[in-house]
Design a protein around this motif. Structure first.
Motif, PDB file in Angstrom:
ATOM      1  N   THR A 266     -78.628   1.104  33.235  1.00 30.70           N
ATOM      2  CA  THR A 266     -79.084   2.460  32.921  1.00 30.70           C
ATOM      3  C   THR A 266     -80.364   2.391  32.108  1.00 30.70           C
ATOM      4  N   PRO A 267     -81.436   3.048  32.555  1.00 30.32           N
ATOM      5  CA  PRO A 267     -82.693   2.980  31.790  1.00 30.32           C
ATOM      6  C   PRO A 267     -82.587   3.719  30.465  1.00 30.32           C
ATOM      7  N   LEU A 268     -83.348   3.247  29.504  1.00 31.12           N
ATOM      8  CA  LEU A 268     -83.372   3.841  28.165  1.00 31.12           C
ATOM      9  C   LEU A 268     -84.772   4.342  27.841  1.00 31.12           C
ATOM     10  N   LEU A 269     -84.832   5.482  27.180  1.00 36.08           N
ATOM     11  CA  LEU A 269     -86.076   5.993  26.611  1.00 36.08           C
ATOM     12  C   LEU A 269     -85.897   5.947  25.098  1.00 36.08           C
ATOM     13  N   MET A 270     -86.585   5.028  24.445  1.00 36.80           N
ATOM     14  CA  MET A 270     -86.416   4.805  23.012  1.00 36.80           C
ATOM     15  C   MET A 270     -87.674   5.239  22.268  1.00 36.80           C
ATOM     16  N   VAL A 271     -87.491   6.022  21.225  1.00 37.88           N
ATOM     17  CA  VAL A 271     -88.604   6.538  20.427  1.00 37.88           C
ATOM     18  C   VAL A 271     -88.379   6.083  18.990  1.00 37.88           C
ATOM     19  N   GLY A 272     -89.206   5.153  18.519  1.00 34.30           N
ATOM     20  CA  GLY A 272     -88.986   4.584  17.201  1.00 34.30           C
ATOM     21  C   GLY A 272     -90.260   4.312  16.434  1.00 34.30           C
ATOM     22  N   ILE A 313     -88.234   2.152  28.545  1.00 32.60           N
ATOM     23  CA  ILE A 313     -89.516   2.261  27.851  1.00 32.60           C
ATOM     24  C   ILE A 313     -89.253   2.483  26.365  1.00 32.60           C
ATOM     25  N   LEU A 314     -90.002   1.776  25.542  1.00 31.25           N
ATOM     26  CA  LEU A 314     -89.969   1.972  24.095  1.00 31.25           C
ATOM     27  C   LEU A 314     -91.278   2.617  23.664  1.00 31.25           C
ATOM     28  N   PHE A 315     -91.176   3.789  23.050  1.00 26.32           N
ATOM     29  CA  PHE A 315     -92.329   4.467  22.465  1.00 26.32           C
ATOM     30  C   PHE A 315     -92.330   4.147  20.979  1.00 26.32           C
ATOM     31  N   ALA A 339     -85.675  -6.710  29.529  1.00 24.85           N
ATOM     32  CA  ALA A 339     -85.099  -5.716  28.624  1.00 24.85           C
ATOM     33  C   ALA A 339     -85.898  -4.420  28.647  1.00 24.85           C
ATOM     34  N   LEU A 340     -87.190  -4.519  28.968  1.00 26.57           N
ATOM     35  CA  LEU A 340     -88.078  -3.372  29.103  1.00 26.57           C
ATOM     36  C   LEU A 340     -88.835  -3.480  30.421  1.00 26.57           C
ATOM     37  N   HIS A 341     -89.415  -2.371  30.862  1.00 23.24           N
ATOM     38  CA  HIS A 341     -90.230  -2.386  32.075  1.00 23.24           C
ATOM     39  C   HIS A 341     -91.350  -3.408  31.926  1.00 23.24           C
ATOM     40  N   GLN A 342     -91.598  -4.181  32.952  1.00 17.00           N
ATOM     41  CA  GLN A 342     -92.533  -5.312  32.823  1.00 17.00           C
ATOM     42  C   GLN A 342     -93.973  -4.885  32.585  1.00 17.00           C
ATOM     43  N   GLN A 343     -94.360  -3.707  33.005  1.00 18.66           N
ATOM     44  CA  GLN A 343     -95.738  -3.257  32.816  1.00 18.66           C
ATOM     45  C   GLN A 343     -95.857  -2.143  31.770  1.00 18.66           C
ATOM     46  N   HIS A 344     -94.905  -1.232  31.766  1.00 12.75           N
ATOM     47  CA  HIS A 344     -95.008  -0.051  30.898  1.00 12.75           C
ATOM     48  C   HIS A 344     -93.848   0.033  29.917  1.00 12.75           C
ATOM     49  N   GLY A 345     -93.221  -1.101  29.644  1.00 13.41           N
ATOM     50  CA  GLY A 345     -92.035  -1.073  28.791  1.00 13.41           C
ATOM     51  C   GLY A 345     -92.321  -0.759  27.340  1.00 13.41           C
ATOM     52  N   LEU A 346     -93.536  -1.004  26.889  1.00  9.45           N
ATOM     53  CA  LEU A 346     -93.909  -0.697  25.507  1.00  9.45           C
ATOM     54  C   LEU A 346     -95.125   0.215  25.514  1.00  9.45           C
ATOM     55  N   VAL A 347     -94.974   1.384  24.908  1.00  7.65           N
ATOM     56  CA  VAL A 347     -96.074   2.335  24.742  1.00  7.65           C
ATOM     57  C   VAL A 347     -96.255   2.536  23.245  1.00  7.65           C
ATOM     58  N   VAL A 348     -97.446   2.245  22.742  1.00  8.89           N
ATOM     59  CA  VAL A 348     -97.678   2.264  21.294  1.00  8.89           C
ATOM     60  C   VAL A 348     -98.680   3.354  20.928  1.00  8.89           C
ATOM     61  N   ALA A 349     -98.326   4.117  19.917  1.00 11.29           N
ATOM     62  CA  ALA A 349     -99.238   5.111  19.344  1.00 11.29           C
ATOM     63  C   ALA A 349     -99.767   4.556  18.022  1.00 11.29           C
ATOM     64  N   PHE A 350    -101.060   4.218  18.005  1.00 12.22           N
ATOM     65  CA  PHE A 350    -101.704   3.744  16.773  1.00 12.22           C
ATOM     66  C   PHE A 350    -102.290   4.960  16.055  1.00 12.22           C
ATOM     67  N   SER A 351    -101.641   5.383  14.980  1.00 11.33           N
ATOM     68  CA  SER A 351    -102.033   6.640  14.351  1.00 11.33           C
ATOM     69  C   SER A 351    -103.387   6.567  13.656  1.00 11.33           C
ATOM     70  N   GLN A 419     -83.063   9.043  37.346  1.00 11.71           N
ATOM     71  CA  GLN A 419     -82.380   7.777  37.082  1.00 11.71           C
ATOM     72  C   GLN A 419     -81.354   7.869  35.950  1.00 11.71           C
ATOM     73  N   GLY A 420     -81.155   9.056  35.406  1.00 10.22           N
ATOM     74  CA  GLY A 420     -80.116   9.243  34.396  1.00 10.22           C
ATOM     75  C   GLY A 420     -80.353   8.489  33.108  1.00 10.22           C
ATOM     76  N   ALA A 421     -81.606   8.433  32.661  1.00  9.96           N
ATOM     77  CA  ALA A 421     -81.939   7.679  31.445  1.00  9.96           C
ATOM     78  C   ALA A 421     -81.265   8.285  30.226  1.00  9.96           C
ATOM     79  N   TRP A 422     -80.959   7.419  29.273  1.00  8.34           N
ATOM     80  CA  TRP A 422     -80.437   7.835  27.969  1.00  8.34           C
ATOM     81  C   TRP A 422     -81.584   7.791  26.957  1.00  8.34           C
ATOM     82  N   VAL A 423     -81.577   8.730  26.010  1.00  9.51           N
ATOM     83  CA  VAL A 423     -82.649   8.851  25.029  1.00  9.51           C
ATOM     84  C   VAL A 423     -82.118   8.450  23.650  1.00  9.51           C
ATOM     85  N   TYR A 424     -82.922   7.658  22.942  1.00  8.59           N
ATOM     86  CA  TYR A 424     -82.592   7.248  21.579  1.00  8.59           C
ATOM     87  C   TYR A 424     -83.809   7.492  20.696  1.00  8.59           C
TER      88      TYR A 424
END
Length: 474
Positions: A266-272, A313-315, A339-351, A419-424
């Motif tokens: 199950t795909p995960l959408l993680m916001v941390g 994806i981890l945001f 553990a994450l998508h091979q190309q877009h698994g990590l999305v980073v916001a540099f504030s 895809q029924g992703a779960w959000v964290y």
């Protein structure tokens, strides 16, 4: 960041990202100062029990209903002398135990409705500690039983585990930020527990985490009897030169509210943002370990197919590539291991970093960091410890995880709706969780064509069905 080696028979729960609770004991200097101010004998023994006998019978763990300890141990492990600001009730209590006219009048005034604003300016705004109040009103000699009823008490600090038992065995890791600030009158303040842990020298003083087999929370947030500290976790300064000194940190683990999907596909959408990434590191390493197990079972003919390619994806949000980019050298490997998508698994916001790198530039950055870690692991660890102090050029506009969520809205909606992703969501409880909900609702409207009311109902339904989890702290 920190890790600790547990004792010979640890009992970590199997789920990743569960809370670890650490108990800070008051330092010897503060203990001695409080004993002198109150005129108490630290070596004398006292029995502590509820004033109301019916409360004693209602205790879920009877061993906590009555305890005997020295006065010094009570000040050290029960009263919060140097942390939280006292409530108004303490000032009312202290007013009954002083013969000094000026102190009595001031304490009585603070306890009235008319003195509320002045009490706020003196106490809460300045984060005045119990010990500082006792020093300012040194003629007030309240008995210990009254302090236990009116003064702030020590409580455990909670951290999400950043490690996974399936990947790291019995070694626990937490992620923390050593907080420091100035009050409105420029009085310096700092986080007591985080600064104490950050100040330990691992090469000379190795914190030992002791978790007995029965170290499970009784459900009321209190310390299980089996985890009561045997000695002070804060050592006197004259002991700091002892090479063989073993620091003992009272810790235990809770069951936690974090729940993973029934299958690892199950795909995960993680916001941390910031240290909120800690449980997601745990989840990612757990999934990587599960994937390796599935691969091994496939090779042995125990499974027909190996792990499916991950769409998770981890945001993540931090200040810049050189400030607060926690576990920078690990994310590429976690993407490579599925553990994450091979190309877009990590999305980073540099504030505080402009311009924002595109995804390929981010992958190149991760690859370079991974190489540095492999070639000079000690250097990378040292750099991580000072990353937060590096000054960055101010950016014209700050970019946060919510901006990145909207930017990748099409992919986010596809994962949710198809895809029924779960959000964290994990991080500060101030504004971030509500802003993230707003971002998801906007994505549902823009990408899914839902009305504002339907979008809010859609996100609410995710929460009710266990597909939207929030772990936030103040």
């Amino acid at each position: 960041m920190g890790s600790a080696q547990p004792s010979a028979q640890p009992c970590w729960p199997g789920l990743p990202g569960v809370p670890m609770l650490l108990l800070l004991l008051t330092c010897a200097v503060a203990d001695q100062a409080a004993l002198a101010l109150l005129g108490l004998d630290g070596d004398s023994w006292v029995k502590i029990q509820p004033a109301d006998k019916s409360q004693q019978q209602q205790q879920p763990c009877s061993s906590r209903a009555v305890c005997e300890a020295t006065v010094r141990a009570v000040l050290q492990g029960v009263l919060d002398l140097s942390g939280s600001s006292p409530r108004r009730y303490l000032f009312q209590v202290l007013s009954h135990f002083t013969d000094n006219t000026l102190h009595k009048e001031r304490l009585q005034y603070f306890a009235t409705a008319e003195g509320r604003d002045d009490l706020y300016r003196y106490n809460q705004r300045e984060r005045r500690s119990l010990l500082e109040v006792l020093q300012d009103f040194s003629t007030a000699k309240a008995p210990l039983e009254w302090l236990l009823a009116a003064a702030p008490l020590l409580g455990p600090r909670q951290f999400s585990l950043a490690s996974a038992q399936s990947a790291h065995g019995d070694r626990a890791a937490i992620l923390m930020a050593a907080v420091a600030w100035n009050t409105p009158t420029k009085r310096p303040r700092k986080g007591l527990l985080t600064h104490w842990l950050a100040g330990l020298q691992p090469a000379r003083q190795c914190p030992r985490v002791e978790v007995p087999a029965a170290a499970v929370n009784c459900g009321d947030g209190q310390v299980p009897q089996q985890c009561q500290p045997l000695s002070n976790g804060l050592q006197d300064s004259q002991d700091s030169d002892k090479q063989d000194l073993a620091m003992r940190v009272p810790v235990w683990v809770d069951k936690g509210a974090l729940r993973l999907p029934p299958t690892s596909n199950t795909p995960l959408l993680m916001v941390g943002p910031g240290t909120g990434v800690a449980p997601f590191r745990s989840i990612c390493w757990h999934r990587a370990a599960v994937g390796q197990q599935q691969t091994q079972q496939q090779k042995q003919g125990l499974e027909q197919s190996g792990p499916a390619a991950s769409s998770s994806i981890l945001f993540f949000g931090c200040r810049s590539p050189n400030a607060d980019f926690y576990y920078k050298h690990e994310w590429l490997r976690l993407m490579q291991e599925g553990a994450l998508h091979q190309q877009h698994g990590l999305v980073v916001a540099f504030s505080r970093y402009q311009p924002q790198p595109d995804q390929q530039q981010l992958l190149d950055m991760l690859q370079q960091s991974q190489k540095q870690q492999q070639q000079h692991p000690d250097e990378v660890q040292a750099l991580q410890q000072v990353d937060g102090m590096l000054a960055q050029a101010p950016s014209s506009s700050k970019v946060y995880v919510t901006h990145k969520l909207r930017q990748h809205g099409a992919k986010v909606w596809q994962l949710l709706s198809e895809q029924g992703a779960w959000v964290y969501v994990s991080g500060s409880a101030e504004k971030m969780p509500a802003n993230v909900v707003s971002a998801f609702e906007e994505i549902a409207m823009v990408q899914g064509g839902l009305s504002a009311e339907a979008a809010a109902k859609y996100i609410r339904q995710l929460e009710l069905t266990g597909r939207y989890h929030v772990e936030a702290w103040s």
